[in-house]
Design an enzyme around this catalytic site. Structure first.
Site, PDB file in Angstrom:
ATOM      1  CG  HIS A  19      -2.230   1.191   1.312  1.00 34.29           C
ATOM      2  ND1 HIS A  19      -3.379   0.052   1.069  1.00 34.29           N
ATOM      3  CD2 HIS A  19      -2.187   2.316   1.075  1.00 34.29           C
ATOM      4  CE1 HIS A  19      -4.205   2.053   0.875  1.00 34.29           C
ATOM      5  NE2 HIS A  19      -3.738   2.648   0.690  1.00 34.29           N
ATOM      6  N   GLY A 174     -10.078   7.907  -1.601  1.00 31.16           N
ATOM      7  CA  GLY A 174     -10.795   8.892  -1.614  1.00 31.16           C
ATOM      8  C   GLY A 174     -11.480   8.540   0.449  1.00 31.16           C
ATOM      9  CG  HIS A 201      -8.431   3.818   0.541  1.00 27.62           C
ATOM     10  ND1 HIS A 201      -6.958   3.238  -1.389  1.00 27.62           N
ATOM     11  CD2 HIS A 201      -6.801   3.688   0.677  1.00 27.62           C
ATOM     12  CE1 HIS A 201      -6.051   3.523  -1.093  1.00 27.62           C
ATOM     13  NE2 HIS A 201      -6.032   3.789  -0.289  1.00 27.62           N
ATOM     14  CD  GLU A 204      -6.770   5.998   5.517  1.00 22.36           C
ATOM     15  OE1 GLU A 204      -6.321   6.837   5.887  1.00 22.36           O
ATOM     16  OE2 GLU A 204      -7.949   6.498   4.506  1.00 22.36           O
ATOM     17  CG  ASP A 292      -1.075   5.597   2.914  1.00 20.05           C
ATOM     18  OD1 ASP A 292      -1.847   5.410   1.925  1.00 20.05           O
ATOM     19  OD2 ASP A 292      -2.418   6.538   3.728  1.00 20.05           O
TER      20      ASP A 292
END
Length: 356
Positions: A19, A174, A201, A204, A292
């Site tokens: 990632h 996003g 994603h 989070e 990330d």
């Protein structure tokens, strides 16, 4: 006798990264040079050291939305074929220098068309840049669609079209809240029908519903972050009790692409000491460690691992376990995964675990 767990020794061992965002890992000096080349005048400073500090400060806001705003500057200087080739090549070089032997780097092709490039040209440029990187690292890429946009089907088809050229999967990214993955079901269905891979994603900045939808509606093979799976774990007399979703994630060995430093910066975790990665590792979830956004969070794979060692008291066995988890979870074909584990990862860790 094992080598000391210093960041220098951690840099020596082979690492696997699943990632990492291309537009979040530029060298600060490259941002400045590309801005000058294309006439982008909106950088907060043109001093590379100051710019790196600005990115880190802006990203460390506790807000995912604020964190994402910093990408306006990097994306703005990645609008030509030459810039994409350079950024991709430098990403491969930087990761290899940090001891990463396999990486999946993701980017959103739709963000790089402002100066006239089409989606195919964008992907071809990035793949070319990766191919120019050092031979010590295998780099593959994930194509990302933006949650708030309406181009996910195009990006899914693009990922399948370049699946034999270095693209190994499809992703969406996003702001999570208000933009559920189920808005893009057609794209996910298409990718799965083509026997291709999906990572999303999820979990989070938003909770368990985001994770549940990503897995049960969209068929994600991996979870980008997945931090909030901890919300489905309770304690009775100090004993952890897994809810149905958490138990399913663990039972199915769903890989969690955790990014500890970034998760603290975006507010997904209150601190590194309170990051759920410690608990999830103890409970034997399929945990992986990732960067990330190396520029925004001022981190590397080695610094992430060193921070976890300092915070949780982990040793070489833990780092090896995390690395093998990541390689097992990679989207590259099985024979390549097995070869990297047996011929690179295991010997690399054996060398530091048996030498003073």
């Amino acid at each position: 006798m094992a080598a000391a767990l210093t960041i220098e020794n951690i840099r020596r061992v082979p690492k696997v990264l699943l990632h990492d965002h291309l537009d979040g890992g530029l060298r600060a000096g490259t941002v400045v040079e590309l801005a000058d080349a294309v006439g982008y005048a909106d950088l907060p400073t043109r001093d590379p050291e100051e710019l790196a500090g600005w990115f880190l400060g802006a990203a460390h806001s506790g807000s995912l939305v604020r964190y994402l705003e910093t990408f306006g500057h990097t994306v703005a200087v990645m609008q030509t074929r030459e810039s994409l080739v350079r950024v991709a090549r430098e990403a491969a070089e930087d990761l290899a220098a940090d001891g990463v032997v396999y990486a999946e780097i993701r980017f959103a092709p739709e963000l790089h068309t402002e100066r006239g490039m089409d989606l195919d040209t964008v992907v071809q440029a990035v793949l070319e840049g990766f191919a120019l990187g050092p031979s010590s690292i295998t780099v593959r890429c994930l194509l990302t669609a933006m949650r708030h946009a309406a181009r996910s089907q195009e990006i899914a088809e693009l990922a399948v079209r370049y699946r034999d050229d270095g693209v190994v999967g499809f992703d969406i990214a996003g702001a999570e809240k208000g933009f559920p993955p189920t808005r893009h079901l057609d794209a996910f269905d298409y990718v799965r029908q083509q026997n291709a891979h999906v990572t999303i994603h999820a979990g989070e900045a938003f909770g368990l519903p985001s994770i549940w939808e990503a897995l049960q509606f969209c068929g994600a093979d991996r979870l980008g972050h997945g931090v909030r799976i901890v919300d489905d774990i309770s304690f009775t007399d100090g004993v952890p009790q897994l809810g149905r979703l958490a138990a399913w994630v663990r039972d199915q060995r769903v890989p969690l692409e955790m990014c500890p430093t970034s998760n603290v910066h975006t507010g997904a975790a209150p601190s590194l000491a309170e990051h759920p990665i410690g608990l999830l590792r103890d409970l034997r979830f399929r945990v992986t460690v990732n960067t990330d956004n190396r520029l925004m969070s001022g981190c590397s794979m080695s610094s992430e691992m060193a921070a976890l060692v300092d915070t949780f008291g982990w040793g070489w066995e833990d780092l090896r376990w995390l690395t093998i988890n990541a390689m097992k979870s990679a989207f590259v074909h099985f024979d390549r995964r097995l070869r990297i584990i047996d011929e690179i990862v295991k010997p690399g860790y054996e060398a530091v675990m048996s030498s003073a």
